[in-house]
Scaffold this motif. Structure first.
Motif, PDB file in Angstrom:
ATOM      1  N   SER A 225       0.808  -1.345   0.035  1.00 11.13           N
ATOM      2  CA  SER A 225       0.049  -0.034  -0.106  1.00 11.13           C
ATOM      3  C   SER A 225       0.923   1.282   0.025  1.00 11.13           C
TER       4      SER A 225
ATOM      5  N   LEU B 139      -3.731   3.666   0.735  1.00 15.69           N
ATOM      6  CA  LEU B 139      -4.177   3.125  -0.260  1.00 15.69           C
ATOM      7  C   LEU B 139      -3.760   1.806  -0.386  1.00 15.69           C
ATOM      8  N   SER B 140      -4.630   0.975  -0.996  1.00 13.80           N
ATOM      9  CA  SER B 140      -4.188  -0.436  -1.137  1.00 13.80           C
ATOM     10  C   SER B 140      -4.496  -0.924  -2.578  1.00 13.80           C
ATOM     11  N   SER B 141      -4.112  -2.040  -3.166  1.00 11.18           N
ATOM     12  CA  SER B 141      -4.330  -2.457  -4.352  1.00 11.18           C
ATOM     13  C   SER B 141      -5.794  -2.373  -5.168  1.00 11.18           C
ATOM     14  N   LYS B 142      -6.841  -2.304  -4.104  1.00 12.24           N
ATOM     15  CA  LYS B 142      -8.261  -1.784  -4.663  1.00 12.24           C
ATOM     16  C   LYS B 142      -8.135  -0.454  -5.183  1.00 12.24           C
ATOM     17  N   ASP B 143      -7.445   0.282  -4.887  1.00 13.90           N
ATOM     18  CA  ASP B 143      -7.564   1.701  -5.074  1.00 13.90           C
ATOM     19  C   ASP B 143      -6.418   2.096  -6.353  1.00 13.90           C
TER      20      ASP B 143
ATOM     21  N   HIS C 279      -6.671   2.499  -9.392  1.00 15.52           N
ATOM     22  CA  HIS C 279      -7.284   3.548 -10.215  1.00 15.52           C
ATOM     23  C   HIS C 279      -6.731   5.217  -9.666  1.00 15.52           C
ATOM     24  N   GLN C 280      -6.290   5.343  -8.446  1.00 17.18           N
ATOM     25  CA  GLN C 280      -5.914   6.324  -7.936  1.00 17.18           C
ATOM     26  C   GLN C 280      -4.527   6.826  -7.963  1.00 17.18           C
ATOM     27  N   THR C 281      -3.721   5.757  -8.645  1.00 14.35           N
ATOM     28  CA  THR C 281      -2.328   5.833  -8.924  1.00 14.35           C
ATOM     29  C   THR C 281      -2.215   6.742 -10.231  1.00 14.35           C
TER      30      THR C 281
ATOM     31  N   THR D  41      -4.023   9.520   3.164  1.00 10.76           N
ATOM     32  CA  THR D  41      -4.984   8.234   2.974  1.00 10.76           C
ATOM     33  C   THR D  41      -4.362   7.162   2.823  1.00 10.76           C
TER      34      THR D  41
ATOM     35  N   THR E 156      -1.747   8.768  -0.233  1.00  7.44           N
ATOM     36  CA  THR E 156      -1.982   9.737  -0.979  1.00  7.44           C
ATOM     37  C   THR E 156      -1.414  11.020  -0.543  1.00  7.44           C
TER      38      THR E 156
END
Length: 155
Positions: free
Chosen positions: A2, A11-15, A17-19, A9, A5
């Protein structure tokens, strides 16, 4: 793995799309650590290593830097770790034993210590201290959870 941001916040692999393809500049908490040795010896680290160690306290995520000192005639514990180390000798003379091979050094020399190699450092002068800067990729491996260190006879 992870990451965080801009607003801290988690982040993990499910996020994923925010990378973004381009990183954003994030101002670190500080750019300079003035008078490193004046901050004092890191007591626990120094006693474990059997020589004075001063940490450079900067917000690095991939590399670390410490100032190590060897008193006249001092020999450190034999140890190994999963991170690479480059020593730059500031003053004095001695050797680093790497997997049984003695590598002599003096002020101005740089010494490479490979991953997981048993090693120790010796100041060969009985009168003058030795001092070096150690640069390591330990923080990077710590963030990945794979930084290991072993002291001979202890671990």
């Amino acid at each position: 793995m992870s990451t965080k941001t801009e607003n801290n916040t988690q982040l993990s692999s499910k996020d994923f799309h925010q990378t973004f393809a381009r990183p954003n500049y994030q101002r670190p908490e500080k750019f300079i650590h003035k008078n490193v040795e004046q901050a004092g010896v890191h007591d626990q680290f120094s006693s474990e290593r059997k020589h004075p160690v001063f940490f450079v306290d900067l917000p690095t995520k991939n590399v670390s830097m410490t100032i190590g000192g060897l008193l006249p005639g001092q020999l450190t514990n034999k140890h190994r770790h999963t991170y690479e180390t480059v020593l730059f000798v500031i003053e004095g003379a001695g050797y680093t034993e790497i997997e049984g091979e003695k590598v002599a050094w003096q002020a101005g020399d740089a010494v490479y210590i490979p991953v997981w190699a048993w090693h120790r450092h010796q100041n060969t002068s009985d009168e003058h201290p030795a001092k070096y800067i150690a640069c390591e990729n330990a923080p990077q491996l710590q963030h990945l959870g794979v930084a290991l260190r072993e002291e001979e006879g202890r671990d």
